[in-house]
Write a protein that holds these residues in place. Structure first.
Motif, short mmCIF file in Angstrom:
data_model
loop_
_atom_site.label_atom_id
_atom_site.label_comp_id
_atom_site.label_asym_id
_atom_site.label_seq_id
_atom_site.Cartn_x
_atom_site.Cartn_y
_atom_site.Cartn_z
N VAL A 1 39.26 45.07 19.14
CA VAL A 1 39.05 43.82 18.43
C VAL A 1 39.70 42.66 19.17
O VAL A 1 39.08 41.62 19.39
CB VAL A 1 39.61 43.91 16.99
CG1 VAL A 1 39.64 42.56 16.32
CG2 VAL A 1 38.78 44.88 16.19
N ILE A 2 40.95 42.81 19.57
CA ILE A 2 41.65 41.74 20.27
C ILE A 2 41.01 41.49 21.63
O ILE A 2 40.82 40.34 22.04
CB ILE A 2 43.15 42.05 20.40
CG1 ILE A 2 43.79 42.10 19.01
CG2 ILE A 2 43.85 41.03 21.29
CD1 ILE A 2 43.72 40.81 18.21
N SER A 3 40.63 42.54 22.34
CA SER A 3 39.98 42.38 23.64
C SER A 3 38.69 41.58 23.50
O SER A 3 38.39 40.70 24.29
CB SER A 3 39.70 43.73 24.28
OG SER A 3 40.89 44.42 24.53
N LYS B 1 48.80 38.50 25.59
CA LYS B 1 49.35 38.43 26.95
C LYS B 1 48.57 39.36 27.87
O LYS B 1 48.26 38.99 29.00
CB LYS B 1 50.83 38.83 26.95
CG LYS B 1 51.75 37.77 26.45
CD LYS B 1 53.20 38.27 26.47
CE LYS B 1 54.13 37.24 25.83
NZ LYS B 1 55.50 37.77 25.75
N GLU B 2 48.27 40.55 27.37
CA GLU B 2 47.48 41.49 28.16
C GLU B 2 46.09 40.92 28.46
O GLU B 2 45.49 41.26 29.47
CB GLU B 2 47.35 42.83 27.44
CG GLU B 2 48.62 43.64 27.39
CD GLU B 2 48.50 44.89 26.54
OE1 GLU B 2 47.38 45.26 26.13
OE2 GLU B 2 49.54 45.52 26.29
N GLY B 3 45.58 40.07 27.57
CA GLY B 3 44.29 39.42 27.77
C GLY B 3 44.38 38.19 28.63
O GLY B 3 43.42 37.43 28.74
N GLU C 1 52.41 44.91 7.33
CA GLU C 1 52.10 44.22 8.58
C GLU C 1 53.28 44.16 9.52
O GLU C 1 53.32 43.33 10.43
CB GLU C 1 51.62 42.80 8.28
CG GLU C 1 52.70 41.90 7.71
CD GLU C 1 52.63 40.48 8.20
OE1 GLU C 1 53.04 40.21 9.34
OE2 GLU C 1 52.17 39.63 7.42
N ARG C 2 54.24 45.05 9.32
CA ARG C 2 55.41 45.02 10.20
C ARG C 2 54.99 44.96 11.66
O ARG C 2 54.18 45.76 12.11
CB ARG C 2 56.29 46.24 9.97
CG ARG C 2 57.16 46.10 8.74
CD ARG C 2 57.98 47.32 8.54
NE ARG C 2 57.16 48.32 7.85
CZ ARG C 2 57.64 49.45 7.36
NH1 ARG C 2 58.90 49.74 7.47
NH2 ARG C 2 56.84 50.28 6.74
N LEU C 3 55.53 43.98 12.36
CA LEU C 3 55.34 43.80 13.80
C LEU C 3 53.93 43.40 14.22
O LEU C 3 53.61 43.42 15.40
CB LEU C 3 55.78 45.06 14.56
CG LEU C 3 57.19 45.57 14.22
CD1 LEU C 3 57.47 46.85 14.98
CD2 LEU C 3 58.25 44.52 14.51
N SER C 4 53.06 42.99 13.27
CA SER C 4 51.70 42.60 13.66
C SER C 4 51.68 41.36 14.54
O SER C 4 50.88 41.26 15.46
CB SER C 4 50.82 42.39 12.42
OG SER C 4 51.29 41.31 11.65
N SER C 5 52.57 40.40 14.27
CA SER C 5 52.60 39.19 15.09
C SER C 5 53.03 39.50 16.52
O SER C 5 52.46 38.98 17.48
CB SER C 5 53.52 38.13 14.48
OG SER C 5 52.98 37.68 13.25
N SER C 6 54.02 40.38 16.67
CA SER C 6 54.45 40.73 18.03
C SER C 6 53.39 41.57 18.73
O SER C 6 53.17 41.43 19.94
CB SER C 6 55.80 41.46 18.01
OG SER C 6 55.73 42.63 17.26
N GLN C 7 52.67 42.41 17.97
CA GLN C 7 51.58 43.18 18.56
C GLN C 7 50.45 42.24 19.00
O GLN C 7 49.90 42.40 20.09
CB GLN C 7 51.04 44.20 17.55
CG GLN C 7 49.93 45.07 18.12
CD GLN C 7 49.30 45.99 17.08
OE1 GLN C 7 49.54 45.87 15.88
NE2 GLN C 7 48.47 46.92 17.55
N ALA C 8 50.14 41.25 18.17
CA ALA C 8 49.09 40.28 18.52
C ALA C 8 49.48 39.52 19.78
O ALA C 8 48.66 39.32 20.69
CB ALA C 8 48.84 39.32 17.36
N ASP C 9 50.74 39.09 19.86
CA ASP C 9 51.20 38.35 21.03
C ASP C 9 51.13 39.21 22.29
O ASP C 9 50.68 38.75 23.34
CB ASP C 9 52.63 37.84 20.81
CG ASP C 9 53.02 36.79 21.82
OD1 ASP C 9 52.25 35.81 22.01
OD2 ASP C 9 54.08 36.93 22.45
N ARG C 10 51.53 40.47 22.17
CA ARG C 10 51.49 41.37 23.33
C ARG C 10 50.05 41.56 23.81
O ARG C 10 49.76 41.52 25.00
CB ARG C 10 52.11 42.72 22.98
CG ARG C 10 52.14 43.70 24.14
CD ARG C 10 52.80 45.02 23.77
NE ARG C 10 52.38 45.60 22.52
CZ ARG C 10 51.25 46.29 22.33
NH1 ARG C 10 50.44 46.49 23.32
NH2 ARG C 10 50.95 46.80 21.16
N LEU C 11 49.12 41.76 22.87
CA LEU C 11 47.72 41.97 23.23
C LEU C 11 47.11 40.71 23.84
O LEU C 11 46.29 40.80 24.76
CB LEU C 11 46.92 42.43 22.02
CG LEU C 11 47.24 43.84 21.53
CD1 LEU C 11 46.58 44.11 20.20
CD2 LEU C 11 46.83 44.87 22.56
#
Length: 159
Positions: free
Chosen positions: A148-150, A109-111, A97-107
């Motif tokens: 999924v995040i969108s 923010k994009e939302g 899960e490397r960097l999954s939290s930062s990826q989730a936060d970025r997505l």
């Protein structure tokens, strides 16, 4: 055919996500506070996922170091995952899960989620990404993490 649970382990909070029965899509479920007595945390997860039965297995994010080695957090996540799987009497799979939290936060923010909205959701979104990445890798379809995040952000905005 059962569902899968996705877990984003943290020392303070545990993010939980689940898959559909076809194991195509993951969705955020909830965040629970990690209790000092793990059996209380496990019981909360069991109660809040009882409507999803049957659950085939749990996919736990393993926060490996950038060099691929297991550090202290990865060892804690592994111990937590093994104990949870034993408590639920289902198999456990560990997923990088490397960097999954930062990826989730970025997505998020994009939302266009506010900082306050993101703070309460980052753990469950990270669990959703972990599980979706696992589902995508186990199938031949394209990566759908952004979808999924969108979708999750869209649902939250409607509430």
């Amino acid at each position: 055919m059962g569902r899968l649970l996705g877990i984003d382990y943290g020392r303070a909070r545990i993010g939980v996500a689940y898959s559909d029965e076809g194991k195509f899509l993951s969705s955020p479920l909830f965040v629970c506070k990690k209790q000092k007595k793990l059996s209380f945390t496990f019981e909360e997860i069991k109660k809040k996922t009882s409507h999803l039965q049957p659950i085939e297995s749990v996919v736990v994010g393993l926060p490996l170091l950038l060099n691929g080695q297991e550090g202290e957090m990865a060892q804690e996540a592994r111990a937590f995952g093994e104990a949870l799987a034993s408590y639920l009497d289902i198999p456990c799979v560990f997923w990088d899960e490397r960097l999954s939290s930062s990826q989730a936060d970025r997505l998020m923010k994009e939302g266009s989620l506010t900082r306050k909205e993101r703070a309460g959701l980052s753990d469950t979104f990270a669990a959703t990404l972990i599980l979706q990445n696992y589902l995508d890798r186990k199938s031949t379809r394209l990566n759908s993490s952004h979808l999924v995040i969108s979708y999750a952000v869209f649902c939250l905005k409607k509430k």
